[in-house]
Design an enzyme around this catalytic site. Structure first.
Site, PDB file in Angstrom:
ATOM      1  N   CYS A  64      20.066  -4.116 -19.395  1.00 44.15           N
ATOM      2  CA  CYS A  64      21.167  -5.085 -19.485  1.00 44.15           C
ATOM      3  C   CYS A  64      22.307  -4.421 -20.240  1.00 44.15           C
ATOM      4  O   CYS A  64      22.898  -4.984 -21.156  1.00 44.15           O
ATOM      5  CB  CYS A  64      20.731  -6.396 -20.131  1.00 44.15           C
ATOM      6  SG  CYS A  64      19.945  -6.236 -21.749  1.00 44.15           S
TER       7      CYS A  64
ATOM      8  N   CYS B  90       7.526  -4.012 -20.584  1.00 44.21           N
ATOM      9  CA  CYS B  90       8.559  -4.609 -21.462  1.00 44.21           C
ATOM     10  C   CYS B  90       8.906  -6.008 -20.948  1.00 44.21           C
ATOM     11  O   CYS B  90      10.069  -6.336 -20.733  1.00 44.21           O
ATOM     12  CB  CYS B  90       9.807  -3.740 -21.524  1.00 44.21           C
ATOM     13  SG  CYS B  90       9.511  -1.969 -21.662  1.00 44.21           S
TER      14      CYS B  90
ATOM     15  N   ASP C 145       3.881  -5.877 -23.011  1.00 43.44           N
ATOM     16  CA  ASP C 145       4.942  -5.876 -24.021  1.00 43.44           C
ATOM     17  C   ASP C 145       4.346  -5.329 -25.312  1.00 43.44           C
ATOM     18  O   ASP C 145       3.136  -5.447 -25.544  1.00 43.44           O
ATOM     19  CB  ASP C 145       5.513  -7.278 -24.251  1.00 43.44           C
ATOM     20  CG  ASP C 145       6.910  -7.222 -24.883  1.00 43.44           C
ATOM     21  OD1 ASP C 145       7.888  -7.133 -24.108  1.00 43.44           O
ATOM     22  OD2 ASP C 145       7.010  -7.243 -26.120  1.00 43.44           O
TER      23      ASP C 145
END
Length: 425
Positions: free
Chosen positions: A372, A251, A273
């Protein structure tokens, strides 16, 4: 500014119906290639600003209107104007006049100039009372959906106020110095020569006192420096890479953490990705920094059988898809795009990626799990669930300022991240 008001109002309307602000603004730039840098800046500032304080502005507008507006475009224009009156340095008289003129360009704006004028002038006259009244409801006080506020209160009873407030601040601009090419001290001197003042944070991160365009950064095109949040700069050091290792960045796009890994050690790096277009961004970052990866693969991290070459990795960086609840200061549209039910969907994806990547990690190897996010469902709860299913996995300690159990909460210096380092027996 009238053009910016209208464009921002349109952009906000599209976000509130499910589109990302980044994608919407890119569409605006493509639709009108003659927009100047100043016009783009104004549109972006207004769009981000309204979404940052949407809860408060919407509460104020509801207090100013006798009944809800049927015309959503007019409603968005009023929100843009209220944001300007409350948060910009523009003259109130000018903002009102421009909003009245802008309303004439709307499909149903004819005959609404009087309403626009009255609403905005009433806000100017009654500002303090309206702000206080809007703050009596939590969505108006914090400018977040109520479910988000409730969840943070439950998970961080003593800190949820500061987490919410941090997400509504303008993000800092932080630099990562490429120490293969220049020392932090030497690069800081280059900035000082350009009258750019900085604060030194951990891991050599330099936070600019005043953001600038990247083309004004000394040596940016030559790869001396990268713009990267200070919290994100912890990932590569935590991964504990050494020369000669085989490393996977799953990713990976847009590549900030990938390039940081390559700055720290000479490794055989596979960049993965699931979107080919995003891999183009990674390649551009590699080229600017004069770096190369051993392999760049378009594939799904949860399905290694489709792309894995059969050789295990010594280190895996799993920066998994998540709610992005820790980076809302940079992406305020996230607050209004996310639903509480999304956390369940993300958790399923995260667990699938963890299980899949664990199979291709060498014995004794380390996997760094990263989000995040500030929500426990995507962080501590995920790791606890994973450890219950994998007796060969152990959790290694990490040390960083302001971190508890791997959770870095957002503040004025950095975004919010979660880091856990797992080792395979």
């Amino acid at each position: 500014m009238i053009k910016a008001q209208l464009a921002a109002a349109s952009a906000i309307g599209k976000v509130l119906t499910g589109s990302s602000l980044t994608g919407v603004l890119q569409d605006v730039w493509r639709a009108d290639p003659m927009l100047s840098k100043q016009q783009k800046g104004a549109i972006q500032d207004l769009s981000y600003g309204v979404l940052r304080f949407y809860g408060q502005l919407q509460a104020i507008l509801a207090l100013l209107l006798k009944k809800p507006l049927r015309d959503k475009s007019l409603q968005q224009l009023l929100l843009v104007s209220l944001y300007q009156l409350q948060y910009s340095k523009a003259s109130p008289h000018t903002v009102v006049d421009q909003a009245v003129s802008a309303s004439r360009a709307l499909a149903h704006g004819q005959g609404m100039q009087g309403l626009v004028n009255a609403v905005l002038r009433n806000f100017i006259r009654q500002r303090e009372r309206l702000l206080q009244q809007a703050a009596t409801h939590e969505d108006g006080l914090y400018s977040y959906p109520q479910w988000w506020i409730d969840k943070l209160r439950q998970q961080y009873p003593e800190k949820f106020h500061t987490i919410l407030q941090a997400g509504n601040k303008r993000p800092p601009m932080t630099l990562r110095v490429n120490q293969r090419k220049i020392s932090v001290a030497a690069y800081r001197d280059l900035l000082t020569e350009k009258a750019m003042q900085t604060e030194l944070l951990w891991s050599g991160a330099l936070q600019l006192n005043q953001p600038v365009a990247v083309e004004h950064l000394p040596g940016f095109s030559a790869g001396l420096v990268t713009v990267q949040d200070a919290g994100a700069q912890l990932a590569a050091p935590f991964l504990d890479v050494h020369d000669g290792m085989r490393v996977l960045d799953a990713c990976a796009a847009p590549g900030g953490k990938s390039t940081h890994v390559l700055e720290l050690a000479d490794v055989a790096l596979t960049i993965l990705d699931n979107e080919a277009a995003r891999l183009t961004q990674v390649q551009q970052n590699l080229q600017r920094l004069h770096m190369t990866a051993e392999k760049m693969v378009c594939g799904d991290a949860s399905d290694p059988d489709a792309w894995w070459d059969g050789r295990c990795y010594d280190r895996i960086l799993a920066d998994v898809p998540c709610s992005a609840s820790g980076v809302v200061c940079r992406h305020p549209d996230i607050k209004w795009l996310r639903r509480e039910s999304d956390l369940v969907k993300f958790a399923e994806i995260q667990q699938a990626i963890l299980h899949a990547l664990w199979k291709i990690l060498s014995k004794g190897g380390k996997l760094l799990y990263v989000t995040c996010s500030v929500f426990a469902e995507e962080n501590t709860m995920q790791i606890a669930k994973f450890l219950n299913h994998h007796p060969d996995a152990s959790l290694l300690p990490l040390s960083a300022a302001a971190m508890a159990d791997g959770q870095l909460l957002p503040d004025i210096r950095h975004d919010g991240f979660f880091y856990n380092l797992l080792q395979k027996a």
